[in-house]
Scaffold this active site. Sequence first.
Site, PDB file in Angstrom:
ATOM      1  CB  THR A   1      -0.906   0.007   1.254  1.00 30.46           C
ATOM      2  OG1 THR A   1      -1.578  -1.237   1.320  1.00 30.46           O
ATOM      3  CG2 THR A   1      -1.903   1.144   1.210  1.00 30.46           C
TER       4      THR A   1
ATOM      5  N   GLY B   1      -4.203   2.213  -2.718  1.00 30.76           N
ATOM      6  CA  GLY B   1      -4.647   1.262  -1.697  1.00 30.76           C
ATOM      7  C   GLY B   1      -5.345   0.103  -2.362  1.00 30.76           C
TER       8      GLY B   1
ATOM      9  NE  ARG C   1     -26.234  -4.103  35.266  1.00 30.28           N
ATOM     10  CZ  ARG C   1     -25.987  -3.135  36.130  1.00 30.28           C
ATOM     11  NH1 ARG C   1     -25.183  -3.355  37.161  1.00 30.28           N
ATOM     12  NH2 ARG C   1     -26.544  -1.958  35.974  1.00 30.28           N
TER      13      ARG C   1
ATOM     14  CD  GLN D   1     -27.213  -1.426  22.800  1.00 25.50           C
ATOM     15  OE1 GLN D   1     -26.243  -0.793  22.395  1.00 25.50           O
ATOM     16  NE2 GLN D   1     -28.265  -0.842  23.350  1.00 25.50           N
TER      17      GLN D   1
ATOM     18  CD  GLU E   1      -3.724  -9.624   5.076  1.00 25.39           C
ATOM     19  OE1 GLU E   1      -3.932 -10.636   4.403  1.00 25.39           O
ATOM     20  OE2 GLU E   1      -3.037  -9.603   6.100  1.00 25.39           O
TER      21      GLU E   1
ATOM     22  CB  SER F   1     -16.229  -5.139   2.967  1.00 24.75           C
ATOM     23  OG  SER F   1     -15.924  -5.575   4.270  1.00 24.75           O
ATOM     24  CD  GLU F   2     -16.477  -1.358   0.705  1.00 25.36           C
ATOM     25  OE1 GLU F   2     -15.293  -1.406   1.099  1.00 25.36           O
ATOM     26  OE2 GLU F   2     -17.448  -1.256   1.490  1.00 25.36           O
TER      27      GLU F   2
END
Lengths: 259, 380
Positions: B126, B131, B268, B336, B363, B366-367
Amino acid sequence: MKIYVCCKQVPDVAMTIQIKDGKFISEGMNYVLNAYDASCVEEALVLKEKYGAEVTLVLIGDEAGKEALRKGLAMGADNAFHISDPALNNLGSQAAAKVLQAFFKGRDFDFILTGKQAQDSDMGLAGGILSGLLNLPYVTNAVGLDVQDKMIVVKRQGDEGVEVLHMPMPSLITCSNDMNDPRIPSLKGIMASKKKPMEQVSLTDLGLSADEVLKESQKSSLKSFGLPPARKAGAKIEGDAQTLVATLMEKLTKEAKVL
Amino acid sequence: MNFELTEDQKMIRDMVRDFARKHVAPGVLERDQNGTFPRDLINQLGELGLMGMVYPEEYGGSAADTVSYALAIEELARYDASLAITVASHTSLGTGHLAMYGSDELKKKYLPDMVSGKRLAGWGLTETGSGSDASGMKTTAILDGDHWVINGSKIFITQGTEGEVFVILANTDKAKGAKGVSAFLLEKGMPGFSHGPKMHKLGLRSSDTAELVFENVRVPKSHLIGHKDLGFIQSMKVLEGGRIGIGALAVGIARGSLEDSVQYVQQRSQFGGPIANQQALRFMLADMWVQLEASRDLVLRAAVLKDAGKPYNKEAAMAKLYSSEAAMKICHQGIQLHGGYGYMEEYHVERYYRDVKLCEIGEGTSEIQRMVIARELLKA
Ligand SMILES: Cc1cc2nc3c(=O)[nH]c(=O)nc-3n(C[C@H](O)[C@H](O)[C@H](O)COP(=O)(O)OP(=O)(O)OC[C@H]3O[C@@H](n4cnc5c(N)ncnc54)[C@H](O)[C@@H]3O)c2cc1C
């Protein structure tokens, strides 16, 4: 030097133990090398590295036992014997010692190490009985081992402190897991363990019959398992400082009667 | 079809788990907070044979399979994703590129110390201007007598400051674009080769990321890795394997979040009982578990294919894509389930959430994974 380590495979205590109708549910359990035995293997390996020795593992058990043996071999033990027979399942301490007696008959060794107890039953009997059957000097609860002038120097944890004993060879020593922190096997150790000898031994090989073992097993056997009672919830006292102290005093004197 | 691990694979997983619980888990919070690089843990991992486990015995490896490798990365990532990315990038990128394409001479000289973990490896593809489209790189290598002269820079390089051996990609024939890129082995300390400071990151804070700078770095001719102009194709192959590691990293981090959450909801208490009694939370946990298991299966499937010598390009892309996105969701839910405590550093789940984001970026984003997968789907 020739060191034998008697080991056992036990359910992984990190898992949740399940008991039903007085029986231990073994399905889905992971079996691992008994922690006390792992300490024996570690100590034997330290002695091997220091003075040179052959470290041999012996285990009575089913298929799951093989994994425990492989763990010991991966740590660095030289070879292993896997004593396995359908008649040997759920063996009592007396019977286990009897089987091991037959195994050790005619074998040469400098000492036998075994965990002071097994993590599953916590009986702590087999080592003692075996030493009696083999007529060997015996010391329990070792927290350190060394060899000097052909004597085994054993540090044992007594009630009052650590005692140092000089034992002749051969002897039988049961070990505490306080003795050391067993090494994590390396990847190379794991790969090499596949190639190390693991010999299968049957009851017939030992000249024993299933009936004999059963009879011995009945001398000390586990009748049923139970979980310890659940802890009762504690009492919570609330209020300002004055009430807190007053209630606590009341409880300590009247209920707990400790004051 | 067989979903059982072999005895070796189980032993390796258990061994790494043992190590991670005993030696990695303690101190992980401090390392994250201070950005301390855990050189001592890496030495220990080296002794255990985990810094190059998949490489041949002649170079000090154990020729372990990819499944074992993925399991090992998961176990490390369960407790410390920074350490896991260090091991994964060292193993599969820098060391991997050399092991796959280097000459015997280069491998003999460098691999043993890399596989033992004595010298850490970095891998530089890179650049600030390139990139996802790595073929647009500006770094150049020009032959001058017996040396290649390298100029340019690389950004976001893992092990950038701690690494001692680097495989870097540079243009050897600019006109040919991606088909004019070659790989070179560089050593820390070569004149003209320097690095920037450790970069400050959202997560993976105790891993080491930095810029590399090359100013007339003279690299011996023999340091060309594999054939000239094939560096880009080599890199794509290196990344293919690396994606299994990133998938395993995501699985490990997500498992941490789930395991911690399972424990927390049972302890909890709100509205008169453990919050684990609330169906809304139970459903959340169920979904998290399913996604985790599906992720692991995808990762291990890609690993099994690789071990069998079969094509695994789309499977690795699917594993990386799915497990990193699933892990994002799982880590999000983990916080959450912990409420305000989950927002605090002591509870680890906020760290998992910060750490896991890298899995959707490094690496190949996602695209890019979707592009790879769609290309396979639509090819004639
Ligand atoms: C912690 C960390 C460690 C790293 N370690 C290394 C390392 O060791 N070695 C190394 O070489 N690199 C390393 N990288 C770099 C990493 O691989 C890149 O950041 C990554 O490939 C994305 O490139 P980029 O940052 O330039 O983003 P860009 O490529 O600029 O992408 C920006 C956005 O545009 C999207 N995008 C780009 N092109 C397309 C397209 N055609 N279609 C759809 N969307 C597109 C991307 O998916 C992304 O969402 C590291 C990065 C990080 C954060």
